[in-house]
Scaffold this motif. Structure first.
Motif, PDB file in Angstrom:
ATOM      1  N   ASP A 159       0.888  -1.344   0.068  1.00  0.00           N
ATOM      2  CA  ASP A 159      -0.002  -0.010   0.054  1.00  0.00           C
ATOM      3  C   ASP A 159       0.949   1.174   0.025  1.00  0.00           C
ATOM      4  N   VAL A 160       2.014   1.149   0.601  1.00  0.00           N
ATOM      5  CA  VAL A 160       2.935   2.455   0.856  1.00  0.00           C
ATOM      6  C   VAL A 160       3.817   2.501  -0.744  1.00  0.00           C
ATOM      7  N   ALA A 161       3.574   1.741  -1.644  1.00  0.00           N
ATOM      8  CA  ALA A 161       4.354   1.865  -2.939  1.00  0.00           C
ATOM      9  C   ALA A 161       4.010   3.059  -3.549  1.00  0.00           C
ATOM     10  N   ASN A 162       5.107   3.720  -4.065  1.00  0.00           N
ATOM     11  CA  ASN A 162       4.944   5.090  -5.013  1.00  0.00           C
ATOM     12  C   ASN A 162       4.559   4.457  -6.269  1.00  0.00           C
ATOM     13  N   VAL A 163       3.302   4.474  -6.486  1.00  0.00           N
ATOM     14  CA  VAL A 163       2.864   3.886  -7.931  1.00  0.00           C
ATOM     15  C   VAL A 163       3.284   4.449  -9.165  1.00  0.00           C
ATOM     16  N   PRO A 164       3.380   5.751  -9.015  1.00  0.00           N
ATOM     17  CA  PRO A 164       3.746   6.459 -10.498  1.00  0.00           C
ATOM     18  C   PRO A 164       5.202   6.191 -10.709  1.00  0.00           C
ATOM     19  N   LEU A 165       6.025   5.957  -9.569  1.00  0.00           N
ATOM     20  CA  LEU A 165       7.267   5.810  -9.816  1.00  0.00           C
ATOM     21  C   LEU A 165       7.634   4.241 -10.224  1.00  0.00           C
ATOM     22  N   VAL A 166       6.776   3.383  -9.626  1.00  0.00           N
ATOM     23  CA  VAL A 166       6.761   1.974 -10.046  1.00  0.00           C
ATOM     24  C   VAL A 166       6.619   1.706 -11.350  1.00  0.00           C
ATOM     25  N   GLN A 167       5.535   2.549 -11.941  1.00  0.00           N
ATOM     26  CA  GLN A 167       5.007   2.270 -13.246  1.00  0.00           C
ATOM     27  C   GLN A 167       5.865   2.943 -14.082  1.00  0.00           C
ATOM     28  N   ALA A 168       6.887   3.921 -14.007  1.00  0.00           N
ATOM     29  CA  ALA A 168       7.771   4.544 -14.757  1.00  0.00           C
ATOM     30  C   ALA A 168       8.885   3.619 -14.592  1.00  0.00           C
ATOM     31  N   TRP A 169       9.123   2.838 -13.510  1.00  0.00           N
ATOM     32  CA  TRP A 169      10.347   1.992 -13.575  1.00  0.00           C
ATOM     33  C   TRP A 169       9.860   0.752 -14.605  1.00  0.00           C
ATOM     34  N   GLN A 170       8.762   0.359 -14.635  1.00  0.00           N
ATOM     35  CA  GLN A 170       8.204  -0.905 -15.443  1.00  0.00           C
ATOM     36  C   GLN A 170       8.428  -0.388 -16.870  1.00  0.00           C
ATOM     37  N   ARG A 171       8.157   0.849 -17.178  1.00  0.00           N
ATOM     38  CA  ARG A 171       8.421   1.155 -18.605  1.00  0.00           C
ATOM     39  C   ARG A 171       9.728   1.518 -19.000  1.00  0.00           C
ATOM     40  N   VAL A 172      10.541   1.866 -18.207  1.00  0.00           N
ATOM     41  CA  VAL A 172      12.231   1.884 -18.199  1.00  0.00           C
ATOM     42  C   VAL A 172      12.569   0.423 -18.590  1.00  0.00           C
ATOM     43  N   VAL A 173      12.189  -0.301 -17.763  1.00  0.00           N
ATOM     44  CA  VAL A 173      12.799  -2.055 -17.814  1.00  0.00           C
ATOM     45  C   VAL A 173      12.113  -2.460 -19.034  1.00  0.00           C
ATOM     46  N   GLN A 174      11.051  -2.181 -19.605  1.00  0.00           N
ATOM     47  CA  GLN A 174      10.416  -2.615 -20.809  1.00  0.00           C
ATOM     48  C   GLN A 174      11.033  -2.261 -22.054  1.00  0.00           C
ATOM     49  N   ARG A 175      11.690  -0.938 -22.022  1.00  0.00           N
ATOM     50  CA  ARG A 175      12.029  -0.476 -23.025  1.00  0.00           C
ATOM     51  C   ARG A 175      13.683  -1.122 -23.373  1.00  0.00           C
ATOM     52  N   GLY A 176      14.063  -1.539 -22.387  1.00  0.00           N
ATOM     53  CA  GLY A 176      15.490  -2.215 -22.208  1.00  0.00           C
ATOM     54  C   GLY A 176      16.569  -1.364 -21.976  1.00  0.00           C
ATOM     55  N   THR A 177      16.293  -0.050 -21.181  1.00  0.00           N
ATOM     56  CA  THR A 177      17.177   0.902 -20.850  1.00  0.00           C
ATOM     57  C   THR A 177      18.085   0.319 -19.841  1.00  0.00           C
ATOM     58  N   PRO A 178      19.401   0.337 -20.011  1.00  0.00           N
ATOM     59  CA  PRO A 178      20.246  -0.232 -19.073  1.00  0.00           C
ATOM     60  C   PRO A 178      20.221   0.179 -17.704  1.00  0.00           C
ATOM     61  N   ALA A 179      20.259  -0.400 -16.616  1.00  0.00           N
ATOM     62  CA  ALA A 179      20.161  -0.025 -15.208  1.00  0.00           C
ATOM     63  C   ALA A 179      20.966  -0.797 -14.166  1.00  0.00           C
ATOM     64  N   LEU A 180      21.594  -0.136 -13.439  1.00  0.00           N
ATOM     65  CA  LEU A 180      22.275  -0.741 -12.589  1.00  0.00           C
ATOM     66  C   LEU A 180      21.583  -0.337 -11.071  1.00  0.00           C
ATOM     67  N   VAL A 181      21.756  -1.452 -10.300  1.00  0.00           N
ATOM     68  CA  VAL A 181      20.860  -1.069  -8.903  1.00  0.00           C
ATOM     69  C   VAL A 181      21.568  -1.704  -7.878  1.00  0.00           C
ATOM     70  N   LEU A 182      22.316  -0.730  -6.840  1.00  0.00           N
ATOM     71  CA  LEU A 182      22.986  -1.213  -5.698  1.00  0.00           C
ATOM     72  C   LEU A 182      22.090  -0.772  -4.563  1.00  0.00           C
ATOM     73  N   THR A 183      22.087  -1.898  -3.589  1.00  0.00           N
ATOM     74  CA  THR A 183      21.324  -1.723  -2.404  1.00  0.00           C
ATOM     75  C   THR A 183      22.368  -2.036  -1.272  1.00  0.00           C
ATOM     76  N   ALA A 184      22.096  -1.887   0.174  1.00  0.00           N
ATOM     77  CA  ALA A 184      22.688  -2.339   1.340  1.00  0.00           C
ATOM     78  C   ALA A 184      21.886  -3.377   1.592  1.00  0.00           C
ATOM     79  N   GLU A 185      22.599  -4.528   1.611  1.00  0.00           N
ATOM     80  CA  GLU A 185      22.131  -5.953   1.796  1.00  0.00           C
ATOM     81  C   GLU A 185      21.221  -5.981   3.144  1.00  0.00           C
ATOM     82  N   GLY A 186      20.007  -6.207   3.135  1.00  0.00           N
ATOM     83  CA  GLY A 186      19.276  -6.703   4.301  1.00  0.00           C
ATOM     84  C   GLY A 186      18.797  -5.388   5.062  1.00  0.00           C
ATOM     85  N   LYS A 187      19.070  -4.325   4.377  1.00  0.00           N
ATOM     86  CA  LYS A 187      18.339  -2.927   4.842  1.00  0.00           C
ATOM     87  C   LYS A 187      17.149  -2.596   4.214  1.00  0.00           C
TER      88      LYS A 187
END
Length: 329
Positions: free
Chosen positions: A224-252
């Motif tokens: 419920d707390v998801a930023n839906v417009p941002l998630v939708q933008a992410w879906q379209r970016v991925v669908q287009r095949g735009t290269p994306a690098l994601v780094l996160t702090a494990e377990g945080k």
């Protein structure tokens, strides 16, 4: 070498730092643009953005770090509170000026496009930009991206004169503060990802931490707390095949939340263009455990893989690129 520059867009004079390609190094036609991580100036936490730009420019990528309106050296209006600023970023408030900035830098330096990103809020704005301008934004690097709406801010403590003075009232006040931190979505999330003072309970009480996280964040639906417009933008970016690098702090917190968002949003969408790494033993801003240097190494390796110089060609996917598997780095 670094150079200070200014650029006028949409009535704002933005100040930035350019990292020109060293003499004798062939310049590439795609550059990198680092945006502000939240409200932090353009050099980034512990100079992360500055160090990454130095390394990338040495590889032939023109790099730029720019302060958006109201941040760092750039003048401009700001909300009254940090929470309001974060909500502005969540809503894409810096997107219009950033779109003009991308176009201005590409024209000024004769670039085919820019790769955008940075930590936290910079990742949010870059995702929106990649969705809005797929020709100008050639790729995104997202460090600790936040795909949720900013946490609600607890009410400030009442003024000294109006605070309850009795022992019972003081005790009730403490209980309310504790329960508001624990018995809420964000309270549970911070406790289960070991990011608040109540996490030490897990040292003495055998909570099924992973099972509770799975309950809070169903893998099949967006929270419920998801930023839906941002998630939708992410879906379209991925669908287009735009290269994306994601780094996160494990377990945080952001690592766990991104995992669920990613799996729910891209459940039926191939994403070989997404390279995902978890940095072990660090915090949200990559200032512990040597994570800053590891983040720079990942970024430089990914850049050379996806944005080679003319004639080099694009190589095979580097080890660590994922399609749903768990990786560490």
């Amino acid at each position: 070498m670094r150079e200070l520059f200014e650029v006028d867009v949409l009535g704002h004079r933005l100040w930035g730092t350019s990292h020109p390609v060293p003499a004798g190094t062939p310049a590439r036609t795609v550059g990198f643009l680092f945006l502000n991580p939240g409200h932090v100036p353009r050099d980034g936490h512990a100079g992360l953005s500055a160090r990454a730009a130095d390394r990338l420019s040495a590889q032939g990528y023109p790099c730029f770090r720019v302060d958006l309106p109201g941040l760092g050296d750039t003048e401009g209006p700001l909300p009254d509170t940090t929470a309001e600023l974060y909500r502005q970023v969540c809503d894409g408030g810096f997107v219009p000026v950033s779109l003009e900035l991308v176009e201005a830098l590409c024209q000024r330096h004769g670039l085919d496009g820019l790769v955008l990103g940075g930590l936290c809020g910079a990742a949010t704005t870059s995702t929106y930009l990649a969705d809005r301008d797929p020709r100008g934004v050639r790729g995104v690097f997202l460090f600790e991206p936040e795909f949720y709406v900013t946490e609600p801010v607890q009410d400030e403590a009442p003024p000294e004169a109006s605070r309850p003075q009795g022992r019972r009232e003081r005790w009730r006040g403490r209980v309310r503060r504790v329960t508001s931190k624990v018995f809420s979505f964000w309270g549970w999330m911070r406790m289960l990802t070991l990011e608040n003072e109540y996490s030490r309970l897990f040292r003495y009480v055998p909570f099924p931490r992973q099972a509770l996280l799975d309950l809070l964040l169903d893998r099949d639906v967006l929270p419920d707390v998801a930023n839906v417009p941002l998630v939708q933008a992410w879906q379209r970016v991925v669908q287009r095949g735009t290269p994306a690098l994601v780094l996160t702090a494990e377990g945080k917190l952001r690592d766990v939340f991104f995992e669920r968002i990613h799996q729910a949003a891209l459940a039926h969408l191939p994403h070989p263009n997404v390279s995902r790494f978890k940095l072990t033993g660090t915090n949200h801003i990559f200032t512990t455990g040597g994570a800053g240097e590891r983040a720079v190494e990942h970024l430089v390796r990914w850049a050379n893989q996806h944005f080679p110089a003319r004639g080099e060609g694009v190589g095979a996917r580097p080890e660590g690129t994922w399609g749903g598997t768990r990786l560490a780095g």
